[in-house]
Every structure is written in structure tokens, then in C-alpha cells.
Design a protein around this motif. Structure first.
Motif, PDB file in Angstrom:
ATOM      1  N   ARG A  80       0.839  -1.190   0.000  1.00  0.00           N
ATOM      2  CA  ARG A  80       0.000   0.000   0.000  1.00  0.00           C
ATOM      3  C   ARG A  80       0.880   1.248   0.000  1.00  0.00           C
ATOM      4  N   ASN A  81       0.431   2.302  -0.712  1.00  0.00           N
ATOM      5  CA  ASN A  81       1.175   3.556  -0.718  1.00  0.00           C
ATOM      6  C   ASN A  81       0.250   4.737  -0.478  1.00  0.00           C
ATOM      7  N   LYS A  82       0.837   5.831   0.023  1.00  0.00           N
ATOM      8  CA  LYS A  82       0.077   7.006   0.429  1.00  0.00           C
ATOM      9  C   LYS A  82      -0.228   7.955  -0.723  1.00  0.00           C
ATOM     10  N   GLY A  83       0.617   7.943  -1.738  1.00  0.00           N
ATOM     11  CA  GLY A  83       0.456   8.898  -2.823  1.00  0.00           C
ATOM     12  C   GLY A  83       1.706   8.942  -3.671  1.00  0.00           C
ATOM     13  N   LEU A  84       1.935  10.109  -4.272  1.00  0.00           N
ATOM     14  CA  LEU A  84       3.003  10.250  -5.254  1.00  0.00           C
ATOM     15  C   LEU A  84       4.021  11.283  -4.785  1.00  0.00           C
ATOM     16  N   ARG A  85       5.275  10.883  -4.838  1.00  0.00           N
ATOM     17  CA  ARG A  85       6.379  11.832  -4.657  1.00  0.00           C
ATOM     18  C   ARG A  85       6.839  12.251  -6.045  1.00  0.00           C
ATOM     19  N   VAL A  86       6.785  13.541  -6.326  1.00  0.00           N
ATOM     20  CA  VAL A  86       7.104  14.052  -7.656  1.00  0.00           C
ATOM     21  C   VAL A  86       8.416  14.817  -7.600  1.00  0.00           C
ATOM     22  N   VAL A  87       9.314  14.475  -8.520  1.00  0.00           N
ATOM     23  CA  VAL A  87      10.647  15.074  -8.574  1.00  0.00           C
ATOM     24  C   VAL A  87      10.840  15.713  -9.946  1.00  0.00           C
ATOM     25  N   GLY A  88      11.291  16.962  -9.960  1.00  0.00           N
ATOM     26  CA  GLY A  88      11.545  17.618 -11.228  1.00  0.00           C
ATOM     27  C   GLY A  88      11.804  19.098 -11.039  1.00  0.00           C
TER      28      GLY A  88
END
Length: 439
Positions: A80-88
Motif C-alpha cells: 500500500r502507498n500514500k500517494g506520489l512523490r514528484v521530482v523535477g
């Protein structure tokens, strides 16, 4: 053909034949069996078998699995995951999955090696007859009506080779056939349903690494893919991902997209290798930690094969181009298409006349278009924008620091917005999908 008889006859082997036991086929078979229909679920491979995929499941996909009644226990490999880590653009932000009524507020990850087997066996438990090692070679077409009335197939081993001593070819019959045979869509092609070159096409490559990041509670997306040295070469339309699987490994890959079906000339494997060489040492994305080869696949998007219903054949999943242009997500729409196809077929088979049954079967295309057609069409416009390097550069540099904007983008890209109210971002996305014509 209106008026053609689709009722089951004494020569039929089942009410419905489903070709392909991936998520779309397993979903269709499960719901058909649950409705009391006799179903043959044909799979050319032997489980467990692998498929190229990011292995990430959005809340939309999770909601479909919940609806199917699939157990999703952590001890069975569901991470299970909480959401998205976005890198840029020099920024890193964390975007939790939205809290909306129609979907749970978490995603999942599970390797396709286990996911597809779990879903196919779930359909079998419901009552579908799963036949592994059966390679469908073509449709059986009624000469009088032009309808598909079954398939020809041959038995194959785990490597797809014909089994010596087995019958060269068998024939299986049913009044309705569901094509869930993936991006190759061989059954649809044999029935004259052509691919549309005006729809987006993605390409993805991935591999697995043993890594300390395996139990990260966030899926990670890297929005900058450079053709060569970072910030000194072309910025590509697409993203890289790291999806932790919780078992000591992570699925690592990248994907790119074109607004048309033309093939790109990029060396995706070399691009992935370059990204891995530049990864932080603590991730341990090294050759000695790599598990298995880098594998790639095409991602057919935005209903790139139409019609999705014709002459007794329903296309579900990749066979009908049901991958989101926004993010390359296909599993959610495959599960949904299988569910809707099963409902339409179940309703059609109890109609009193051939004409009524045909009209009911034809509603499959309408129902899919009503639900996701506008969203897919909006995604086509999105792809045209991000194909322009200057747009991508502006988005990553100036868009990422704006948390409210990125929350809106997450809802849009993950198809996790509230269609019946919600906040202003939900209402804007819903309105946009209704303004554009259905794909």
C-alpha cells in the motif's frame, strides 16, 4: 449485423469465450461467472507469467479490485502507498492520494507476475473455466451473418511452442467473444478492426532492483527525462518511476508518449541505463542488484482501436487501446472494461430477440465512451502539449513548487477526481471532460 442470432446453441462450448487472462479478461470472466454464465477464459501462457508494467495501481484500480472482492493482504505481496512523490525542476513534493467518495485514498503496488495469476485464479474460483497454454489462432466466423461464433486455438507449452502429440488445432464456440489479448489485438485485427494512427501511443521499459527503497510508502515519479546529459539536451515527454514492492525490490522504469502512433527513435534502454548511472548511490540501483532484464512494451492509448464492439466481439483493455494518455495507466480501465462488458453481455443474452440482443451488446461502446471517453480525449490534448519541450520545461520549473496546482494535476493525471461535487479542482476537471467530445 442487426437481426443476427447470438443465442447459445447446442454446438456451443460456453455462453462466452474470453481470450486473454490479464486484468481485463479476468475481470470479464469473473463478472460473467458471477452472473451465472458459462465462461471459457483462454490464456496462451502458463501462470505465473510476467507482463511489462509499472506494477503501480491507482486508487481507481484499487476500487475495481475491491468491487471484484479480490483479497489484498500485505502478506500476499500487496504494497500500500500514500500517494506520489514528484521530482523535477529541482523540486520534490509529496502529493497524497485525494480524499474523494468514489475511490479509496490509497494506491497499491504488486508485481504483474503475481497480480495476473491472482486475478485469473479469482475468476476461476468464481466459476470461470480457466484454460492455460491455449493459444488462440483466429476467429470462427459465421459465413451467413459475418459474426464471430468462436475461436480456433492450439495447445502450447510454457514457452509458447506447440505441444507435440497434441491436436494441431481445436475449435471452441460461443455466441459472444471478448478479446482481451493485449496490445497485439490479433483477434480484433483478424475481424477487420484496425488500429487508429491518430491516437497517442506510449512506450515503457522497466526492470527490478533489490534496493533499500523497497518499503517506501510513496510511489515516485521523475518528470524530467533527458535525451542526453541533464539540462543540456532535449527534454522528453514522459516520466520515470520508482514503485516500491515491499519485498526487497522496486519496479524501476520510464515511459514516453507520442500524440500519434508513429514509432519514436529513442533508445529507451540506454536512457534507463543513463538514469540509473546518475541515481544516488544509496538507492543501490547497480548492475549487481538488478533482477532480470530490461523489458519494454507499447502502450495503446485513448481507444486506439475502434469499434470496441462489432459483430459479436467486444474489445477490453489493451486490445481496445484503453490506456490513459495522462499517465500510462491501463489496469484500472482494463478492470472496468471487463466489468462493463460482462454486464452488457449478461443483459444481452437474456433478451428475447436477436435484434434486442444486438442493440444491448452495442451499448458497451456507448457506456465506455460516456465514462472515460471525455477524459481520454482531454488526455490527447495533454499529450500534444507536453510533446513541446518548452512547455515541459516551464511546467517542471514553475509548476512543481505550487502545491495547490500540483494537487489539481495529481487528480487530473491519476483520474482521481470527484465527479459529483468535491472542491473547485474536481468541478473544473469534470467540466473539462464534458466539454471535449468523447474519444
Amino acid at each position: 449485423m442487426v437481426g443476427a442470432d447470438v443465442a447459445r446453441t447446442r454446438d456451443d462450448d460456453a455462453d462466452v469465450i474470453v481470450v486473454g487472462a490479464g486484468p481485463a479478461g479476468a475481470s470479464a470472466a469473473h463478472y460473467l461467472a458471477a452472473a451465472g454464465r458459462s465462461v471459457l477464459l483462454l490464456e496462451k501462457a502458463t501462470f505465473p507469467r510476467d507482463k511489462v508494467c509499472g506494477d503501480g495501481l491507482t486508487p481507481r484500480a484499487v476500487s475495481e479490485l475491491v468491487r471484484m472482492g479480490v483479497p489484498m493482504r500485505p502478506e500476499d505481496g500487496w504494497m500500500r502507498n500514500k500517494g506520489l512523490r514528484v521530482v523535477g525542476g529541482g523540486h520534490t513534493i509529496h502529493l497524497p492520494w485525494p480524499e474523494i467518495d468514489r475511490y479509496p485514498s490509497y494506491g497499491l503496488a504488486k508485481a504483474r507476475m503475481g497480480l495476473d495469476q491472482t486475478l485469473a485464479y479469482h475468476a476461476r474460483t468464481t466459476g470461470a473455466k480457466l484454460m492455460e497454454g491455449v493459444n488462440v489462432t483466429g476467429p470462427v466466423v459465421d459465413d451467413r451473418t459475418g459474426r464471430i461464433v468462436g475461436v480456433t486455438a492450439r495447445q502450447v507449452d510454457a514457452r509458447g511452442r506447440r505441444i507435440e502429440g497434441a491436436d494441431a488445432e481445436i475449435e471452441l464456440r460461443a455466441p459472444v467473444v471478448v478479446a482481451a489479448d493485449g496490445v497485439s489485438a490479433r483477434l480484433a485485427t483478424a475481424m477487420g478492426i484496425a488500429k487508429r494512427d491518430d491516437r497517442p501511443m506510449g512506450v515503457a521499459v522497466r526492470t527490478y532492483f533489490r534496493t533499500p527503497r523497497h518499503d517506501d510508502e510513496w510511489m515516485e515519479s521523475h518528470l524530467e527525462l533527458w535525451e542526453g546529459e541533464p539540462r543540456r539536451s532535449a527534454l522528453l515527454p514522459g516520466y520515470g518511476w520508482i514503485f516500491p514492492l515491499g519485498d526487497g525490490t522496486a519496479n524501476v522504469g520510464l515511459g514516453s508518449v507520442s500524440s500519434t502512433a508513429r514509432a519514436t527513435q529513442l533508445d529507451y534502454r540506454a536512457l534507463l541505463a543513463a538514469w540509473m548511472r546518475n541515481a544516488p548511490a544509496e538507492w543501490e540501483f547497480t548492475p549487481e542488484n538488478q533482477i532480470g532484464p530490461v523489458r519494454g512494451a507499447a502502450l495503446p492509448m485513448s481507444f486506439n482501436r475502434k469499434p470496441i464492439y462489432q459483430r459479436g466481439l467486444l474489445l477490453v483493455g489493451d486490445a481496445g487501446g484503453m490506456v490513459s494518455p495522462f499517465n500510462g495507466e491501463g489496469i484500472a480501465y482494463a478492470l472496468q472494461a471487463g466489468r462493463i462488458a460482462a454486464d452488457v453481455i449478461s443483459q444481452a443474452l437474456v433478451r428475447g430477440t436477436a435484434a434486442e440482443r444486438e442493440r444491448t451488446l452495442a451499448t458497451y461502446a456507448t457506456r465506455m465512451a460516456d465514462d472515460v471517453g471525455g477524459y481520454f480525449q482531454l488526455g490527447r490534448q495533454f499529450v500534444r502539449l507536453i510533446e513541446r519541450p518548452e512547455v515541459m520545461r516551464i511546467c517542471t520549473t514553475y509548476g512543481l513548487p505550487r502545491k495547490h496546482l500540483m494537487n489539481f494535476v495529481l487528480k487530473l493525471l491519476s483520474d482521481s477526481y470527484d465527479t459529483r461535487g468535491g472542491d473547485i479542482s474536481d468541478r473544473v476537471i469534470t467540466a473539462l471532460t464534458k466539454i471535449v467530445p468523447a474519444a
